[in-house]
Scaffold this motif. Structure first.
Motif, PDB file in Angstrom:
ATOM      1  N   MET A  33       0.821  -1.191   0.000  1.00  0.00           N
ATOM      2  CA  MET A  33       0.000   0.000   0.000  1.00  0.00           C
ATOM      3  C   MET A  33       0.860   1.249   0.000  1.00  0.00           C
ATOM      4  SD  MET A  33      -2.687   1.399   2.889  1.00  0.00           S
ATOM      5  CE  MET A  33      -1.519   2.423   3.787  1.00  0.00           C
ATOM      6  N   THR A  34       0.544   2.203  -0.861  1.00  0.00           N
ATOM      7  CA  THR A  34       1.274   3.465  -0.895  1.00  0.00           C
ATOM      8  C   THR A  34       0.609   4.466   0.039  1.00  0.00           C
ATOM      9  OG1 THR A  34       1.972   3.124  -3.190  1.00  0.00           O
ATOM     10  CG2 THR A  34       2.022   5.383  -2.344  1.00  0.00           C
ATOM     11  N   ILE A  35       1.403   5.064   0.920  1.00  0.00           N
ATOM     12  CA  ILE A  35       0.905   6.067   1.856  1.00  0.00           C
ATOM     13  C   ILE A  35       0.921   7.430   1.162  1.00  0.00           C
ATOM     14  CG2 ILE A  35       1.272   7.199   4.077  1.00  0.00           C
ATOM     15  CD1 ILE A  35       2.752   4.641   4.970  1.00  0.00           C
ATOM     16  N   ARG A  36      -0.251   8.038   1.024  1.00  0.00           N
ATOM     17  CA  ARG A  36      -0.374   9.327   0.358  1.00  0.00           C
ATOM     18  C   ARG A  36      -0.292  10.449   1.391  1.00  0.00           C
ATOM     19  NH1 ARG A  36      -3.165   9.583  -4.366  1.00  0.00           N
ATOM     20  NH2 ARG A  36      -4.715  11.045  -3.539  1.00  0.00           N
ATOM     21  N   VAL A  37       0.575  11.437   1.103  1.00  0.00           N
ATOM     22  CA  VAL A  37       0.869  12.488   2.083  1.00  0.00           C
ATOM     23  C   VAL A  37       0.710  13.875   1.471  1.00  0.00           C
ATOM     24  CG1 VAL A  37       2.597  13.372   3.715  1.00  0.00           C
ATOM     25  CG2 VAL A  37       2.570  10.928   3.130  1.00  0.00           C
ATOM     26  N   VAL A  38       0.174  14.808   2.280  1.00  0.00           N
ATOM     27  CA  VAL A  38       0.182  16.229   1.947  1.00  0.00           C
ATOM     28  C   VAL A  38       1.111  16.926   2.938  1.00  0.00           C
ATOM     29  CG1 VAL A  38      -1.159  18.386   2.003  1.00  0.00           C
ATOM     30  CG2 VAL A  38      -2.099  16.348   0.880  1.00  0.00           C
ATOM     31  N   VAL A  39       1.987  17.792   2.443  1.00  0.00           N
ATOM     32  CA  VAL A  39       2.925  18.524   3.297  1.00  0.00           C
ATOM     33  C   VAL A  39       2.546  20.001   3.285  1.00  0.00           C
ATOM     34  CG1 VAL A  39       5.330  19.182   3.684  1.00  0.00           C
ATOM     35  CG2 VAL A  39       4.788  16.891   2.804  1.00  0.00           C
ATOM     36  N   ALA A  40       2.264  20.558   4.469  1.00  0.00           N
ATOM     37  CA  ALA A  40       1.853  21.960   4.573  1.00  0.00           C
ATOM     38  C   ALA A  40       2.788  22.732   5.490  1.00  0.00           C
ATOM     39  CB  ALA A  40       0.420  22.046   5.094  1.00  0.00           C
ATOM     40  N   ASP A  41       3.459  23.725   4.923  1.00  0.00           N
ATOM     41  CA  ASP A  41       4.363  24.586   5.682  1.00  0.00           C
ATOM     42  C   ASP A  41       4.527  25.882   4.896  1.00  0.00           C
ATOM     43  OD1 ASP A  41       7.011  25.758   6.675  1.00  0.00           O
ATOM     44  OD2 ASP A  41       6.795  24.026   7.993  1.00  0.00           O
ATOM     45  N   ASP A  42       4.591  27.018   5.596  1.00  0.00           N
ATOM     46  CA  ASP A  42       4.676  28.290   4.876  1.00  0.00           C
ATOM     47  C   ASP A  42       6.081  28.584   4.367  1.00  0.00           C
ATOM     48  OD1 ASP A  42       5.628  28.666   7.460  1.00  0.00           O
ATOM     49  OD2 ASP A  42       4.992  30.755   7.554  1.00  0.00           O
ATOM     50  N   GLN A  43       7.064  27.759   4.729  1.00  0.00           N
ATOM     51  CA  GLN A  43       8.428  27.936   4.230  1.00  0.00           C
ATOM     52  C   GLN A  43       8.680  26.923   3.110  1.00  0.00           C
ATOM     53  OE1 GLN A  43      11.520  28.377   7.308  1.00  0.00           O
ATOM     54  NE2 GLN A  43       9.870  28.432   8.826  1.00  0.00           N
ATOM     55  N   ASP A  61       7.270   3.314  -0.157  1.00  0.00           N
ATOM     56  CA  ASP A  61       5.856   3.128   0.163  1.00  0.00           C
ATOM     57  C   ASP A  61       5.120   4.441   0.397  1.00  0.00           C
ATOM     58  OD1 ASP A  61       7.278   3.701   2.455  1.00  0.00           O
ATOM     59  OD2 ASP A  61       6.043   2.431   3.749  1.00  0.00           O
ATOM     60  N   MET A  62       5.733   5.573  -0.028  1.00  0.00           N
ATOM     61  CA  MET A  62       5.109   6.874   0.212  1.00  0.00           C
ATOM     62  C   MET A  62       5.061   7.732  -1.047  1.00  0.00           C
ATOM     63  SD  MET A  62       6.577   7.992   3.964  1.00  0.00           S
ATOM     64  CE  MET A  62       6.549   6.807   5.325  1.00  0.00           C
ATOM     65  N   GLU A  63       4.024   8.567  -1.135  1.00  0.00           N
ATOM     66  CA  GLU A  63       3.876   9.495  -2.252  1.00  0.00           C
ATOM     67  C   GLU A  63       3.350  10.826  -1.719  1.00  0.00           C
ATOM     68  OE1 GLU A  63       1.197  10.108  -6.333  1.00  0.00           O
ATOM     69  OE2 GLU A  63       0.850   8.388  -5.002  1.00  0.00           O
TER      70      GLU A  63
END
Length: 226
Positions: free
Chosen positions: A1-11, A27-29
């Motif tokens: 299973m591929t772990i789907r990620v959103v990255v939120a940072d103002d920099q 295993d990550m996207e």
């Protein structure tokens, strides 16, 4: 299973760094990046990721408010990231529904581990954050710790636990993961998950974070044990 990620940072550089680390895992996207809380909320609505990394301090909608919205609207797990190791941020983030809280100086391996841990359904706190959380709750002394209302003081409430569940609570209070608990007790991780579930259910606790608090409030764990 591929772990789907959103990255939120103002920099931008921080976003790019975290994204690069996570995207390098087989295993990550990283499905999206966001520069503020509002954009993070929209990204979660659009991509339905498994995990979102949220910076605490962002312009407009900050990470705490974004976490509240995301946790209320979706099953996406939230991991908070900040350079500010302060009690109120920990307290507010966890009450917003965050499953993890890490400092931005987290090691590469620990960041990757955090994402995997929360996807598996565990809560994760950096040891320094866990200590501050316990100190914060001790200072505040909330009336209700359990999900179903106030719990009695003292160790009497722990009488409902079996000897092995009692051991599990001690190790939870020290911040150990399921894998570490399994190694310590010489049992399988599946067995540990069963023990953890029983502990939470019997004590009326919502998650592992409340289990840590319970271990301290009952005197099962003393300050400095985390």
């Amino acid at each position: 299973m591929t772990i789907r990620v959103v990255v939120a940072d103002d920099q931008e550089l921080v976003r790019a760094g975290f994204s690069m680390i996570l995207s390098a895992q087989p295993d990550m996207e990283v499905v999206a990046e966001a520069g503020d809380g509002a954009a993070a909320i929209e990204a979660v609505r659009r991509y339905a990721p498994d995990v979102v990394l949220l910076d605490i301090r962002m312009p407009g909608v900050d990470g705490i408010e974004a976490a509240r919205v995301i946790c209320a609207e979706s099953a996406t797990k939230v991991v908070m990231l900040t350079t500010f190791d302060q009690d109120d941020y920990v307290h507010d983030a966890l009450h917003a529904g965050a499953s993890g809280f890490l400092l931005k100086d987290v090691r590469r391996a620990d960041l990757v581990h955090a994402v995997r841990v929360v996807v598996e359904g565990d809560a994760l706190l950096a040891p320094s954050v866990a200590r501050r959380l316990v100190a914060d709750y001790t200072r505040r002394k909330p009336a209700a710790v359990g999900a179903d209302g106030p719990l009695p003081d003292g160790r009497d409430r722990l009488a409902v636990l079996t000897a092995r569940e009692h051991e599990t609570l001690v190790l939870l209070g020290r911040g150990l993961s399921n894998g570490e608990i399994a190694a310590r007790l010489v049992v399988s991780e599946h067995t540990v998950k069963t023990h953890v579930g029983n502990v939470l259910s019997k004590l009326g606790l919502r998650d592992r974070v409340q289990a840590v608090i319970c271990a301290y409030e009952t005197g099962l764990i003393a300050p400095g044990d985390v």
